[in-house]
Design a protein around this motif. Structure first.
Motif, PDB file in Angstrom:
ATOM      1  N   ARG A 178      14.734  54.773 -22.401  1.00  0.00           N
ATOM      2  CA  ARG A 178      14.217  53.471 -21.986  1.00  0.00           C
ATOM      3  C   ARG A 178      14.041  52.571 -23.203  1.00  0.00           C
ATOM      4  O   ARG A 178      13.709  53.043 -24.286  1.00  0.00           O
ATOM      5  CB  ARG A 178      12.875  53.610 -21.257  1.00  0.00           C
ATOM      6  CG  ARG A 178      13.003  54.154 -19.842  1.00  0.00           C
ATOM      7  CD  ARG A 178      11.639  54.331 -19.189  1.00  0.00           C
ATOM      8  NE  ARG A 178      10.849  55.345 -19.871  1.00  0.00           N
ATOM      9  CZ  ARG A 178      10.948  56.647 -19.631  1.00  0.00           C
ATOM     10  NH1 ARG A 178      11.804  57.094 -18.736  1.00  0.00           N
ATOM     11  NH2 ARG A 178      10.199  57.512 -20.285  1.00  0.00           N
ATOM     12  N   PHE A 179      14.251  51.280 -22.967  1.00  0.00           N
ATOM     13  CA  PHE A 179      14.106  50.295 -24.038  1.00  0.00           C
ATOM     14  C   PHE A 179      13.496  49.035 -23.445  1.00  0.00           C
ATOM     15  O   PHE A 179      13.810  48.643 -22.314  1.00  0.00           O
ATOM     16  CB  PHE A 179      15.468  49.959 -24.650  1.00  0.00           C
ATOM     17  CG  PHE A 179      15.415  48.864 -25.687  1.00  0.00           C
ATOM     18  CD1 PHE A 179      15.220  49.168 -27.024  1.00  0.00           C
ATOM     19  CD2 PHE A 179      15.560  47.534 -25.322  1.00  0.00           C
ATOM     20  CE1 PHE A 179      15.165  48.160 -27.982  1.00  0.00           C
ATOM     21  CE2 PHE A 179      15.504  46.515 -26.269  1.00  0.00           C
ATOM     22  CZ  PHE A 179      15.308  46.840 -27.603  1.00  0.00           C
ATOM     23  N   ARG A 226       8.890  55.022 -29.896  1.00  0.00           N
ATOM     24  CA  ARG A 226       8.663  54.204 -31.072  1.00  0.00           C
ATOM     25  C   ARG A 226       8.408  52.770 -30.639  1.00  0.00           C
ATOM     26  O   ARG A 226       9.099  52.267 -29.748  1.00  0.00           O
ATOM     27  CB  ARG A 226       9.865  54.266 -32.022  1.00  0.00           C
ATOM     28  CG  ARG A 226      10.095  55.653 -32.617  1.00  0.00           C
ATOM     29  CD  ARG A 226      11.414  55.743 -33.344  1.00  0.00           C
ATOM     30  NE  ARG A 226      11.628  57.076 -33.907  1.00  0.00           N
ATOM     31  CZ  ARG A 226      12.810  57.514 -34.351  1.00  0.00           C
ATOM     32  NH1 ARG A 226      13.877  56.719 -34.316  1.00  0.00           N
ATOM     33  NH2 ARG A 226      12.922  58.735 -34.831  1.00  0.00           N
ATOM     34  N   GLU A 227       7.456  52.138 -31.283  1.00  0.00           N
ATOM     35  CA  GLU A 227       7.078  50.784 -30.913  1.00  0.00           C
ATOM     36  C   GLU A 227       6.900  49.924 -32.153  1.00  0.00           C
ATOM     37  O   GLU A 227       6.252  50.337 -33.116  1.00  0.00           O
ATOM     38  CB  GLU A 227       5.784  50.781 -30.097  1.00  0.00           C
ATOM     39  CG  GLU A 227       5.308  49.390 -29.708  1.00  0.00           C
ATOM     40  CD  GLU A 227       4.049  49.432 -28.862  1.00  0.00           C
ATOM     41  OE1 GLU A 227       3.703  48.405 -28.253  1.00  0.00           O
ATOM     42  OE2 GLU A 227       3.387  50.502 -28.827  1.00  0.00           O
ATOM     43  N   GLU A 244      12.379  54.548 -26.267  1.00  0.00           N
ATOM     44  CA  GLU A 244      12.007  55.913 -25.911  1.00  0.00           C
ATOM     45  C   GLU A 244      13.272  56.739 -25.712  1.00  0.00           C
ATOM     46  O   GLU A 244      14.229  56.284 -25.086  1.00  0.00           O
ATOM     47  CB  GLU A 244      11.193  55.927 -24.623  1.00  0.00           C
ATOM     48  CG  GLU A 244       9.879  55.165 -24.718  1.00  0.00           C
ATOM     49  CD  GLU A 244       9.110  55.202 -23.419  1.00  0.00           C
ATOM     50  OE1 GLU A 244       8.739  56.319 -22.989  1.00  0.00           O
ATOM     51  OE2 GLU A 244       8.896  54.138 -22.823  1.00  0.00           O
ATOM     52  N   GLY A 245      13.241  57.954 -26.270  1.00  0.00           N
ATOM     53  CA  GLY A 245      14.405  58.822 -26.148  1.00  0.00           C
ATOM     54  C   GLY A 245      14.137  60.194 -26.700  1.00  0.00           C
ATOM     55  O   GLY A 245      12.985  60.638 -26.774  1.00  0.00           O
ATOM     56  N   HIS A 287      17.167  53.562 -34.134  1.00  0.00           N
ATOM     57  CA  HIS A 287      16.270  53.623 -32.979  1.00  0.00           C
ATOM     58  C   HIS A 287      14.812  53.369 -33.368  1.00  0.00           C
ATOM     59  O   HIS A 287      13.913  54.124 -33.024  1.00  0.00           O
ATOM     60  CB  HIS A 287      16.425  54.958 -32.241  1.00  0.00           C
ATOM     61  CG  HIS A 287      17.823  55.173 -31.734  1.00  0.00           C
ATOM     62  ND1 HIS A 287      18.778  55.820 -32.466  1.00  0.00           N
ATOM     63  CD2 HIS A 287      18.409  54.804 -30.568  1.00  0.00           C
ATOM     64  CE1 HIS A 287      19.923  55.854 -31.776  1.00  0.00           C
ATOM     65  NE2 HIS A 287      19.726  55.240 -30.624  1.00  0.00           N
ATOM     66  N   LEU A 288      14.637  52.264 -34.128  1.00  0.00           N
ATOM     67  CA  LEU A 288      13.305  51.804 -34.551  1.00  0.00           C
ATOM     68  C   LEU A 288      12.592  52.812 -35.451  1.00  0.00           C
ATOM     69  O   LEU A 288      11.358  52.921 -35.437  1.00  0.00           O
ATOM     70  CB  LEU A 288      12.410  51.487 -33.346  1.00  0.00           C
ATOM     71  CG  LEU A 288      12.967  50.576 -32.247  1.00  0.00           C
ATOM     72  CD1 LEU A 288      11.870  50.250 -31.241  1.00  0.00           C
ATOM     73  CD2 LEU A 288      13.576  49.310 -32.805  1.00  0.00           C
ATOM     74  N   ALA A 289      13.346  53.525 -36.270  1.00  0.00           N
ATOM     75  CA  ALA A 289      12.739  54.551 -37.120  1.00  0.00           C
ATOM     76  C   ALA A 289      11.695  53.976 -38.074  1.00  0.00           C
ATOM     77  O   ALA A 289      10.740  54.660 -38.437  1.00  0.00           O
ATOM     78  CB  ALA A 289      13.834  55.276 -37.916  1.00  0.00           C
ATOM     79  N   ASP A 290      11.859  52.705 -38.490  1.00  0.00           N
ATOM     80  CA  ASP A 290      10.904  52.078 -39.412  1.00  0.00           C
ATOM     81  C   ASP A 290      10.041  51.046 -38.698  1.00  0.00           C
ATOM     82  O   ASP A 290       9.663  50.026 -39.276  1.00  0.00           O
ATOM     83  CB  ASP A 290      11.661  51.411 -40.573  1.00  0.00           C
ATOM     84  CG  ASP A 290      12.379  52.423 -41.446  1.00  0.00           C
ATOM     85  OD1 ASP A 290      11.843  53.531 -41.622  1.00  0.00           O
ATOM     86  OD2 ASP A 290      13.473  52.108 -41.939  1.00  0.00           O
ATOM     87  N   ALA A 291       9.720  51.314 -37.454  1.00  0.00           N
ATOM     88  CA  ALA A 291       9.014  50.329 -36.636  1.00  0.00           C
ATOM     89  C   ALA A 291       7.731  49.825 -37.275  1.00  0.00           C
ATOM     90  O   ALA A 291       7.390  48.642 -37.163  1.00  0.00           O
ATOM     91  CB  ALA A 291       8.709  50.928 -35.256  1.00  0.00           C
ATOM     92  N   GLU A 292       7.011  50.697 -37.957  1.00  0.00           N
ATOM     93  CA  GLU A 292       5.729  50.297 -38.542  1.00  0.00           C
ATOM     94  C   GLU A 292       5.900  49.328 -39.703  1.00  0.00           C
ATOM     95  O   GLU A 292       4.934  48.697 -40.150  1.00  0.00           O
ATOM     96  CB  GLU A 292       4.956  51.538 -39.009  1.00  0.00           C
ATOM     97  CG  GLU A 292       5.516  52.235 -40.226  1.00  0.00           C
ATOM     98  CD  GLU A 292       6.728  53.115 -39.917  1.00  0.00           C
ATOM     99  OE1 GLU A 292       7.323  53.670 -40.875  1.00  0.00           O
ATOM    100  OE2 GLU A 292       7.071  53.250 -38.723  1.00  0.00           O
TER     101      GLU A 292
END
Length: 215
Positions: free
Chosen positions: A20-21, A110-111, A104-105, A80-85
């Motif tokens: 989901r995205f 990750r947000e 999500e996966g 896939h947003l690995a560095d989201a923070e």
């Protein structure tokens, strides 16, 4: 078994799987307080938007084939947003609307929540979806005009064509079905139909030649 086939299979198995995205943008003071995409790995889902103090409008959504390829390409570029923070730059800049991106996966959830990012991959993904918001609002307005304001269709088509001229239609293939409905609709002025046909042919060519671009 063929070693090359074994290797290719292993690579496919190791690819992270998106479930989901979502991409949501808040625009305080704007015409719409919140605009949001929610899609699955195939690029199917909903586009939702809401004016201040109004119930949200929810529209079924599906990327074109090229559009979903471009979406996945941009998401993969972010790992896939690995560095989201790290997406929020922390710089003192104008309020550009808070963006919330969730992926999500197989990696979990990750947000990223940010106003402005200096990370190129994050900015490219954001630009793509901000332009998708603009494109969806144009299509929504075109559908309303087809139902309630047919004399306004030529003007709306001209706006879409200007967006194509400036390369700001991120998924031109998604616009084509709406143009086909105008072509086949009864009771429309001939100018609207010929404009829709010309624009449709142009966007089909653009979608075939370069995913995510219409210039």
């Amino acid at each position: 078994m063929n070693p090359a086939l074994v290797l290719a299979t292993a690579v496919l198995v190791q690819q992270p799987a998106l479930e989901r995205f979502s991409f949501c943008k808040e625009s305080p003071g704007g015409e719409y307080a919140n605009q949001c995409f929610e899609v699955d790995a195939d690029g199917r889902g909903v586009f939702r938007f809401a004016a201040p103090d109004a119930d949200p409008v929810e529209v079924p959504f599906e990327f074109s084939t090229r559009g979903v390829e471009r979406f996945n390409e941009l998401l993969q570029a972010t790992d896939h947003l690995a560095d989201a923070e790290r997406y929020e730059s922390g710089r003192r800049v104008a309020n550009m609307g808070t963006k919330t991106i969730v992926a999500e996966g197989s990696w979990g959830r990750r947000e990223a929540v940010f106003n402005y990012s200096e990370i190129d991959e994050a900015r490219e993904l954001t630009t793509f979806f901000e332009r998708m918001i603009s494109q969806e609002m144009l299509l929504f307005g075109l559908e309303l005009a087809l139902q309630f304001d047919r004399l306004g269709i030529p003007e709306r088509l001209e706006v879409i064509e200007r967006e194509a001229d400036s390369g700001r239609l991120p998924d031109p293939g998604r616009v084509v079905p709406a143009l086909e409905r105008i072509e086949s609709a009864s009771g429309l002025v001939n100018y609207a139909k010929t404009t829709a046909t010309r624009l449709k042919e142009r966007l089909i060519e653009a979608a075939d030649s370069s995913p995510g671009a219409a210039d």
